[in-house]
Design an enzyme around this catalytic site. Structure first.
Site, mmCIF file in Angstrom:
data_model
loop_
_atom_site.group_PDB
_atom_site.id
_atom_site.type_symbol
_atom_site.label_atom_id
_atom_site.label_comp_id
_atom_site.label_asym_id
_atom_site.label_seq_id
_atom_site.Cartn_x
_atom_site.Cartn_y
_atom_site.Cartn_z
ATOM 1 N N TYR A 15 0.820 -1.223 0.000
ATOM 2 C CA TYR A 15 0.000 0.000 0.000
ATOM 3 C C TYR A 15 0.851 1.269 0.000
ATOM 4 O O TYR A 15 0.471 2.265 0.617
ATOM 5 C CB TYR A 15 -0.915 0.041 1.236
ATOM 6 C CG TYR A 15 -1.728 -1.207 1.459
ATOM 7 C CD1 TYR A 15 -2.691 -1.603 0.542
ATOM 8 C CD2 TYR A 15 -1.541 -1.979 2.600
ATOM 9 C CE1 TYR A 15 -3.440 -2.749 0.743
ATOM 10 C CE2 TYR A 15 -2.295 -3.134 2.809
ATOM 11 C CZ TYR A 15 -3.241 -3.505 1.882
ATOM 12 O OH TYR A 15 -3.980 -4.637 2.094
ATOM 13 N N TYR A 143 -14.165 -4.783 4.109
ATOM 14 C CA TYR A 143 -12.870 -5.205 3.564
ATOM 15 C C TYR A 143 -12.726 -6.701 3.773
ATOM 16 O O TYR A 143 -12.901 -7.195 4.890
ATOM 17 C CB TYR A 143 -11.712 -4.470 4.268
ATOM 18 C CG TYR A 143 -10.366 -4.991 3.808
ATOM 19 C CD1 TYR A 143 -9.795 -4.546 2.611
ATOM 20 C CD2 TYR A 143 -9.687 -5.963 4.539
ATOM 21 C CE1 TYR A 143 -8.593 -5.057 2.164
ATOM 22 C CE2 TYR A 143 -8.474 -6.475 4.099
ATOM 23 C CZ TYR A 143 -7.935 -6.020 2.911
ATOM 24 O OH TYR A 143 -6.747 -6.535 2.469
ATOM 25 N N ASP A 237 -17.050 -12.790 8.200
ATOM 26 C CA ASP A 237 -15.598 -12.682 8.083
ATOM 27 C C ASP A 237 -15.075 -12.144 9.421
ATOM 28 O O ASP A 237 -15.125 -10.943 9.680
ATOM 29 C CB ASP A 237 -15.254 -11.754 6.908
ATOM 30 C CG ASP A 237 -13.755 -11.570 6.726
ATOM 31 O OD1 ASP A 237 -12.985 -12.055 7.586
ATOM 32 O OD2 ASP A 237 -13.358 -10.935 5.723
ATOM 33 N N LYS A 266 -5.599 -13.760 10.971
ATOM 34 C CA LYS A 266 -4.954 -12.787 11.847
ATOM 35 C C LYS A 266 -4.498 -13.345 13.210
ATOM 36 O O LYS A 266 -3.391 -13.830 13.311
ATOM 37 C CB LYS A 266 -5.856 -11.563 11.998
ATOM 38 C CG LYS A 266 -6.060 -10.835 10.646
ATOM 39 C CD LYS A 266 -5.664 -9.388 10.683
ATOM 40 C CE LYS A 266 -5.421 -8.836 9.293
ATOM 41 N NZ LYS A 266 -6.628 -8.488 8.536
HETATM 42 C C1 LIG Z 1 -6.972 -8.707 7.051
HETATM 43 C C2 LIG Z 1 -8.316 -9.116 6.617
HETATM 44 C C3 LIG Z 1 -8.510 -9.942 5.490
HETATM 45 C C4 LIG Z 1 -7.380 -10.396 4.612
HETATM 46 O O1 LIG Z 1 -6.451 -11.202 5.267
HETATM 47 P P1 LIG Z 1 -4.984 -11.384 4.655
HETATM 48 O O2 LIG Z 1 -4.345 -12.405 5.537
HETATM 49 O O3 LIG Z 1 -4.325 -10.050 4.708
HETATM 50 O O4 LIG Z 1 -5.161 -11.876 3.263
HETATM 51 C C5 LIG Z 1 -9.807 -10.322 5.181
HETATM 52 N N1 LIG Z 1 -10.843 -9.932 5.924
HETATM 53 C C6 LIG Z 1 -10.703 -9.147 7.010
HETATM 54 C C7 LIG Z 1 -11.893 -8.763 7.813
HETATM 55 C C8 LIG Z 1 -9.431 -8.700 7.385
HETATM 56 O O5 LIG Z 1 -9.288 -7.902 8.441
#
Ligand SMILES: *Cc1c(COP(=O)(O)O)cnc(C)c1O
Length: 417
Positions: A15, A143, A237, A266
């Protein structure tokens, strides 16, 4: 020439406008909530490396588990070979999940976990003989990743992906149904388009990378009701919100609703190794069962279920059982609310909000994020401004003193003192 200056000619940062990006700070060691720089400075970490290091860096229990796994077997392919760390982790994750969320698919990043969730939702319908349901309803401010499939379900305006319109599959992205007008628009959209949809996807309670925007649990209940009514797969998600960040182990617990698919990554390995999971219900999984290979889920990353990552994740789950993470999240929440509140009076501050262990100060604008970041570094903290917000998502193990250093630095820098 140092490794940093030499490598700077070859590294491409995330980024970043590389023409103007400042040299990164050389980091040589981490411990707890501290980042040690090569020049001897030590920073208190406010973001836990993109929210991953939930137990603090280098937690001895995770370190030992990964070291032992490294001795025995750093990696082995997941096709045709099984290993205890992955099978045990799947059993434990299924036990943590409510309802029939019992089936765990491993990948190596959050974006790919979301891609797999999309494929599951779309292929389940195809396997059941229904064509034409290829679209995923997503929400503004959301996102879900940086890969092509997930870019299409990020906020098209806010997102980092607007440039790619035309290359991406077209997906509907509408306002979250949270007030009268947006609820009416949501209902109307579904009446007109539900037949084209396979799934609805949302980040429950907090839209993280879209700007740490919160929504109330009723929104999730409304999405569940709509998904049930129209027969859609509901994907939560929880890649940002999972593992205590919002105050409960998973954000959806606060709404009392159970999705059909959950994605996690994460904090899954406590910030140790890349690993992600897509967890589906028994009912969804059943749509892939038949006598034919044609209905199998066609996905399989090379480093799927990496044993080091699974060992780290199992050790992380041990820590949630043996250490008071959710109580720590609650304490952090109270302290963030108290100590960030004074920022509300500062010039240029638009909002101060806290949910669980997420603290946000939203500004009118941030003209120069890099300069602001450096002023924070001068205060001894690592906080990364983005868009128009400064936020804290510290390790849940952070001490009250360290947290005060973070909030104090934020107040001081924002007040221009
Ligand atoms: C960080 C994130 C992603 C993407 O995960 P990566 O390991 O960076 O590919 C997808 N969804 C959410 C809600 C996120 O915070």
């Amino acid at each position: 020439m140092t490794w940093l200056e030499e490598g700077w000619r070859h590294v491409w940062l995330p980024y970043a406008q590389m023409q103007t990006a400042p040299l990164p700070l050389p980091a040589v060691r981490t411990e707890g909530s501290r980042i040690y720089l090569q020049d001897g400075r030590v920073l208190v970490d406010g973001i836990a490396s993109w929210w991953t290091a939930v137990h603090g860096y280098n937690h001895p229990h995770i370190r030992q588990a990964v070291a032992a796994q490294l001795e025995a077997m750093p990696h082995v392919m997941f096709g045709g070979l099984g290993h205890e760390p992955a099978y045990k982790l799947a059993t434990r994750l299924a036990a943590l999940m409510p309802g029939s969320l019992n089936r765990v698919f491993y990948t190596d990043s959050g974006s790919v976990a979301v891609e797999v969730a999309i494929k599951m939702a779309v292929q389940a319908r195809l396997n059941q003989g229904e064509r034409g349901r290829t679209r995923i309803l997503a929400f503004m401010g959301g996102y879900h990743g940086d890969t092509l499939g997930t870019m299409a379900i990020c906020d098209p305006e806010e997102g980092m992906h607007a440039l790619f319109a035309g290359l991406l599959p077209e997906q509907p992205v509408i306002a979250l149904p949270r007030d009268e007008a947006s609820i009416a628009a949501f209902e109307l959209f579904l009446e007109q388009h539900a037949k084209e949809l396979a799934a609805i996807i949302v980040e429950p309670l907090v839209q993280g990378a879209g700007g740490m925007v919160f929504h109330p649990p009723e929104v999730l209940r409304r999405l569940r009701a709509a998904a049930d009514h129209y027969g859609l797969v509901l994907i939560f998600d929880e890649i940002f919100t999972g593992f205590g960040r919002t105050g409960t182990m998973f954000a959806f617990e606060q709404a009392g609703v159970v999705p059909d698919i959950v994605t996690l990554s994460k904090a899954l390995t406590g910030g140790t190794c890349p690993l992600a999971v897509t967890i589906a219900t028994d009912e969804l999984f059943a749509a892939f069962l038949s006598g034919s290979p044609a209905t199998a889920l066609m996905h399989g990353p090379t480093f799927m279920a990496n044993p080091l990552g699974c060992a780290a994740a199992n050790a992380g789950l041990d820590l949630f059982e043996s250490e008071p993470r959710l109580a720590q999240a609650a304490a952090i929440s109270g302290q963030l609310a108290r100590e960030l509140e004074p920022c509300r009076e500062l010039p240029g501050v638009r909002d101060v909000r806290v949910l669980g262990a997420v603290g946000v100060v939203e500004l009118e604008a941030i003209e120069n994020p890099a300069a602001l970041r450096m002023r924070l570094v001068e205060q001894g903290v690592w906080i990364r401004p983005f868009r128009n917000i400064l936020y804290l998502t510290p390790a849940l193990t952070i001490s009250a003193e360290e947290l005060s250093v973070l909030t104090g630095a934020m107040f001081k820098v924002l007040s221009g003192a």
